[in-house]
Write a protein that holds these residues in place. Structure first.
Motif, PDB file in Angstrom:
ATOM      1  N   ASN A  58       0.853  -1.170   0.000  1.00  0.00           N
ATOM      2  CA  ASN A  58       0.000   0.000   0.000  1.00  0.00           C
ATOM      3  C   ASN A  58       0.893   1.226   0.000  1.00  0.00           C
ATOM      4  OD1 ASN A  58      -2.374   1.370  -0.103  1.00  0.00           O
ATOM      5  ND2 ASN A  58      -2.959   1.030   2.034  1.00  0.00           N
ATOM      6  N   TYR A  59       0.395   2.302  -0.639  1.00  0.00           N
ATOM      7  CA  TYR A  59       1.209   3.503  -0.819  1.00  0.00           C
ATOM      8  C   TYR A  59       0.449   4.763  -0.447  1.00  0.00           C
ATOM      9  CZ  TYR A  59       4.061   0.358  -3.661  1.00  0.00           C
ATOM     10  OH  TYR A  59       4.836  -0.682  -4.098  1.00  0.00           O
ATOM     11  N   GLU A  60       1.193   5.744   0.026  1.00  0.00           N
ATOM     12  CA  GLU A  60       0.638   7.075   0.224  1.00  0.00           C
ATOM     13  C   GLU A  60       0.336   7.644  -1.154  1.00  0.00           C
ATOM     14  OE1 GLU A  60       0.467  11.287   0.480  1.00  0.00           O
ATOM     15  OE2 GLU A  60       2.278  10.308  -0.287  1.00  0.00           O
ATOM     16  N   ASP A  61      -0.725   8.443  -1.257  1.00  0.00           N
ATOM     17  CA  ASP A  61      -1.210   8.866  -2.569  1.00  0.00           C
ATOM     18  C   ASP A  61      -0.157   9.583  -3.416  1.00  0.00           C
ATOM     19  OD1 ASP A  61      -4.650   9.653  -1.570  1.00  0.00           O
ATOM     20  OD2 ASP A  61      -3.686   7.773  -2.147  1.00  0.00           O
ATOM     21  N   SER A  62       0.668  10.413  -2.800  1.00  0.00           N
ATOM     22  CA  SER A  62       1.597  11.233  -3.585  1.00  0.00           C
ATOM     23  C   SER A  62       2.721  10.416  -4.230  1.00  0.00           C
ATOM     24  CB  SER A  62       2.198  12.339  -2.720  1.00  0.00           C
ATOM     25  OG  SER A  62       3.090  11.804  -1.763  1.00  0.00           O
ATOM     26  N   VAL A  63       2.913   9.178  -3.800  1.00  0.00           N
ATOM     27  CA  VAL A  63       4.003   8.363  -4.366  1.00  0.00           C
ATOM     28  C   VAL A  63       3.481   7.217  -5.221  1.00  0.00           C
ATOM     29  CG1 VAL A  63       5.422   8.932  -2.357  1.00  0.00           C
ATOM     30  CG2 VAL A  63       4.262   6.709  -2.452  1.00  0.00           C
ATOM     31  N   LYS A  64       2.173   7.040  -5.279  1.00  0.00           N
ATOM     32  CA  LYS A  64       1.602   5.954  -6.095  1.00  0.00           C
ATOM     33  C   LYS A  64       2.007   6.112  -7.544  1.00  0.00           C
ATOM     34  CE  LYS A  64      -2.472   4.791  -3.320  1.00  0.00           C
ATOM     35  NZ  LYS A  64      -3.959   4.850  -3.235  1.00  0.00           N
ATOM     36  N   GLY A  65       2.446   5.010  -8.147  1.00  0.00           N
ATOM     37  CA  GLY A  65       2.865   5.035  -9.536  1.00  0.00           C
ATOM     38  C   GLY A  65       4.313   5.456  -9.726  1.00  0.00           C
ATOM     39  N   ARG A  66       4.946   5.965  -8.676  1.00  0.00           N
ATOM     40  CA  ARG A  66       6.351   6.383  -8.775  1.00  0.00           C
ATOM     41  C   ARG A  66       7.266   5.536  -7.883  1.00  0.00           C
ATOM     42  NH1 ARG A  66       7.930  11.243  -7.029  1.00  0.00           N
ATOM     43  NH2 ARG A  66       6.308  11.435  -5.434  1.00  0.00           N
ATOM     44  N   PHE A  67       6.781   5.136  -6.730  1.00  0.00           N
ATOM     45  CA  PHE A  67       7.572   4.350  -5.774  1.00  0.00           C
ATOM     46  C   PHE A  67       7.066   2.916  -5.755  1.00  0.00           C
ATOM     47  CE2 PHE A  67       8.826   8.006  -2.634  1.00  0.00           C
ATOM     48  CZ  PHE A  67       9.324   8.742  -3.707  1.00  0.00           C
ATOM     49  N   THR A  68       7.995   1.995  -5.553  1.00  0.00           N
ATOM     50  CA  THR A  68       7.642   0.578  -5.417  1.00  0.00           C
ATOM     51  C   THR A  68       8.367  -0.005  -4.212  1.00  0.00           C
ATOM     52  OG1 THR A  68       7.376   0.336  -7.814  1.00  0.00           O
ATOM     53  CG2 THR A  68       7.613  -1.678  -6.528  1.00  0.00           C
ATOM     54  N   ILE A  69       7.598  -0.595  -3.306  1.00  0.00           N
ATOM     55  CA  ILE A  69       8.177  -1.270  -2.153  1.00  0.00           C
ATOM     56  C   ILE A  69       8.237  -2.763  -2.439  1.00  0.00           C
ATOM     57  CG2 ILE A  69       5.956  -1.535  -0.957  1.00  0.00           C
ATOM     58  CD1 ILE A  69       7.465  -1.016   1.694  1.00  0.00           C
ATOM     59  N   SER A  70       9.335  -3.379  -2.053  1.00  0.00           N
ATOM     60  CA  SER A  70       9.492  -4.816  -2.243  1.00  0.00           C
ATOM     61  C   SER A  70      10.279  -5.388  -1.078  1.00  0.00           C
ATOM     62  CB  SER A  70      10.187  -5.129  -3.572  1.00  0.00           C
ATOM     63  OG  SER A  70      11.491  -4.559  -3.594  1.00  0.00           O
ATOM     64  N   ARG A  71      10.366  -6.718  -1.049  1.00  0.00           N
ATOM     65  CA  ARG A  71      10.936  -7.351   0.135  1.00  0.00           C
ATOM     66  C   ARG A  71      11.649  -8.632  -0.262  1.00  0.00           C
ATOM     67  NH1 ARG A  71       6.995  -8.196   5.387  1.00  0.00           N
ATOM     68  NH2 ARG A  71       8.362  -9.557   6.592  1.00  0.00           N
ATOM     69  N   ASP A  72      12.805  -8.853   0.362  1.00  0.00           N
ATOM     70  CA  ASP A  72      13.532 -10.115   0.219  1.00  0.00           C
ATOM     71  C   ASP A  72      13.428 -10.824   1.560  1.00  0.00           C
ATOM     72  OD1 ASP A  72      15.485 -12.159   0.197  1.00  0.00           O
ATOM     73  OD2 ASP A  72      16.657 -11.091  -1.303  1.00  0.00           O
ATOM     74  N   TYR A  73      12.568 -11.846   1.610  1.00  0.00           N
ATOM     75  CA  TYR A  73      12.293 -12.505   2.882  1.00  0.00           C
ATOM     76  C   TYR A  73      13.520 -13.252   3.403  1.00  0.00           C
ATOM     77  CZ  TYR A  73       7.444 -11.419   1.900  1.00  0.00           C
ATOM     78  OH  TYR A  73       6.280 -10.754   1.631  1.00  0.00           O
ATOM     79  N   ALA A  74      14.301 -13.800   2.514  1.00  0.00           N
ATOM     80  CA  ALA A  74      15.476 -14.558   2.939  1.00  0.00           C
ATOM     81  C   ALA A  74      16.528 -13.658   3.564  1.00  0.00           C
ATOM     82  CB  ALA A  74      16.064 -15.305   1.743  1.00  0.00           C
ATOM     83  N   LYS A  75      16.589 -12.417   3.091  1.00  0.00           N
ATOM     84  CA  LYS A  75      17.599 -11.474   3.579  1.00  0.00           C
ATOM     85  C   LYS A  75      17.042 -10.517   4.637  1.00  0.00           C
ATOM     86  CE  LYS A  75      20.307 -11.416  -0.704  1.00  0.00           C
ATOM     87  NZ  LYS A  75      20.848 -10.558  -1.796  1.00  0.00           N
ATOM     88  N   ASN A  76      15.756 -10.665   4.987  1.00  0.00           N
ATOM     89  CA  ASN A  76      15.115  -9.751   5.947  1.00  0.00           C
ATOM     90  C   ASN A  76      15.333  -8.294   5.546  1.00  0.00           C
ATOM     91  OD1 ASN A  76      14.066 -11.761   7.653  1.00  0.00           O
ATOM     92  ND2 ASN A  76      16.010 -11.927   8.759  1.00  0.00           N
ATOM     93  N   THR A  77      15.155  -8.025   4.263  1.00  0.00           N
ATOM     94  CA  THR A  77      15.439  -6.698   3.718  1.00  0.00           C
ATOM     95  C   THR A  77      14.231  -6.162   2.966  1.00  0.00           C
ATOM     96  OG1 THR A  77      17.799  -7.191   3.534  1.00  0.00           O
ATOM     97  CG2 THR A  77      16.952  -5.410   2.170  1.00  0.00           C
ATOM     98  N   VAL A  78      13.974  -4.878   3.132  1.00  0.00           N
ATOM     99  CA  VAL A  78      12.929  -4.199   2.391  1.00  0.00           C
ATOM    100  C   VAL A  78      13.574  -3.119   1.533  1.00  0.00           C
ATOM    101  CG1 VAL A  78      12.459  -2.531   4.228  1.00  0.00           C
ATOM    102  CG2 VAL A  78      10.673  -3.070   2.558  1.00  0.00           C
ATOM    103  N   TYR A  79      12.998  -2.916   0.355  1.00  0.00           N
ATOM    104  CA  TYR A  79      13.522  -1.950  -0.602  1.00  0.00           C
ATOM    105  C   TYR A  79      12.463  -0.914  -0.934  1.00  0.00           C
ATOM    106  CZ  TYR A  79      16.777  -5.822  -1.292  1.00  0.00           C
ATOM    107  OH  TYR A  79      17.677  -6.833  -1.100  1.00  0.00           O
ATOM    108  N   LEU A  80      12.921   0.255  -1.365  1.00  0.00           N
ATOM    109  CA  LEU A  80      12.012   1.265  -1.896  1.00  0.00           C
ATOM    110  C   LEU A  80      12.636   1.813  -3.173  1.00  0.00           C
ATOM    111  CD1 LEU A  80       9.332   2.753  -1.315  1.00  0.00           C
ATOM    112  CD2 LEU A  80      10.723   4.628  -0.380  1.00  0.00           C
TER     113      LEU A  80
END
Length: 121
Positions: A58-80
Motif C-alpha cells: 500500500n502507498y501514500e497517494d503522492s508516491v503511487k505510480g512512482r515508488f515501489t516497495i518490495s521485500r527479500d524474505y530470505a535477507k530480511n530486507t525491504v527496498y524502496l
C-alpha cells in the motif's frame, strides 16, 4: 537485539531514481509488516509505503505510480524503488518493521536511523 540499517540515500536530480534498502539483523524469529516513512525539513514524519508478510503493498497517494516497495524474505530486507523523483520528495527516509526476536513472544516495532534523500538540480 535487533536493528534496522538503511542505505541508498543521496543527491539526485528531479526526474531521477534512487533505490533505498533496509536490512534487519539480529536474533530474528519473524517479521510481519515492513514500511517506509519520511520526514521533510520542518514537517512531521509521514508514512510512505508498507508491505506485509504476505507481500501485499500500500502507498501514500503522492508516491503511487512512482515508488515501489518490495521485500527479500530470505535477507530480511525491504527496498524502496523511487522513480520520477520530485523536489518535494526530499526528506530523511526511515524504515520500520514489526519484529519478533528469538527471546520474546511479542512483535515489537523497530526503527532504522534514517537515510537522507535530496532531490535538487
Amino acid at each position: 537485539q535487533v536493528q534496522l540499517v538503511e542505505s541508498g540515500g543521496g543527491l539526485v536530480q528531479p526526474g531521477g531514481s534512487l533505490r533505498l534498502s533496509c536490512a534487519a539483523s539480529g536474533s530474528i524469529f519473524g517479521i510481519k509488516a515492513m514500511a517506509w516513512h519520511r520526514q521533510a525539513p520542518g514537517k512531521q514524519r509521514e508514512w510512505v509505503a508498507v508491505i506485509n508478510s504476505g507481500g501485499s503493498t500500500n502507498y501514500e497517494d503522492s508516491v503511487k505510480g512512482r515508488f515501489t516497495i518490495s521485500r527479500d524474505y530470505a535477507k530480511n530486507t525491504v527496498y524502496l524503488q523511487m522513480n520520477s523523483l520530485k523536489p518535494e520528495d526530499t526528506a530523511v527516509y526511515y524504515c520500520n518493521a514489526n519484529i519478533r526476536t528469538n527471546a520474546d513472544y511479542r512483535y515489537l516495532e523497530v526503527w532504522g536511523q534514517g537515510t537522507l534523500v535530496t532531490v535538487s538540480s
